[in-house]
Design a protein around this motif. Sequence first.
Motif: not given
Length: 319
Positions: A53-54, A211-214, A269-272
């Motif tokens: 999540g950085g 809210k965390a999202g992808e 490439i997936s990030f949160t």
Amino acid sequence: MNTGLRITAFAAALAATFGTAYGVGSGVGEISPEPTSSAHGEHAGAARAEKGGGHEGSHDGGRAATPSGGLQISDGGYTLDLKTPHLQAGKRADLRFAVVRNASGRQVTGYTREHDKELHLIVASRELTEYRHLHPTRAADGTWSTPVDLPQAGGYRVFADFKPKGGEALTLGADLAVSGAYEPKALPARHTTARVDGYEVELGGGLTPGKAGELTLTVAKDGKPVRDLQPYLGAYGHLVALRSGDLAYLHVHPNGEPGDGKTEPGPGISFTATAPSPGAYRLFLDFKHQGKVRTAAFTVHTQGTGEKADSIAEPEHSH
């Protein structure tokens, strides 16, 4: 009432007034130069996210949110000392700075390497039309420097993303002025497709405030999916998000890493990521293919703001 009595009565009333004021002041305690809920409070980002999540995370119940990165020049006992506060547009020059430990006044020389580097430097124009991800070199005395060439005049923000040895990860920001003929530019239109050097990058997912999202960025070249991305800074992609207006900094990391046995080298490439507030954001993706790093840029709006988020506009040609 004669003059003497009037003066005596006035003095008594004055003493009573000052006595009351002293009592009130003693009751409320020391007055802070800034309110507890500072101006940065509205830019609150979430607490640090889980791995992947950085620097940004999600709100945790009743916990107080922390300010978004890059809005402060001094934080956590450290200050960003920008030694080159002015540059000239179109002229290559060295940008110099240092991180100073407030307690001692000395420049920091010990850093913990994160994502293959001791420090990541981001330079972006206030209009978010210019962006640079740089990796400066550090001298023995703690002074960092890197050559930079900024074509547009105007205001810029410099972000130092680092972790001092024995300390917590920080992102500090400082203003940079670039002189020259200034022409205001509007924030690029919203879009989910960017083109750069024959590559097309498609953005999937969206940002939701608090809210965390992808987010998934899919890379193609000449219409074919790229399945052999190369590691860059310890990952297959590096994503920075900046909020339009104050340039609040969201540094997010990919979900997974090369060699973990489950993360493929593309095309996705997936990030949160977590947006600290509603609004417009610029997303900058750095990816490496065939030995060269390229940057794809996007403009997105957060979801749930009364407007359709991430609507597709004309593809942007990134640099």
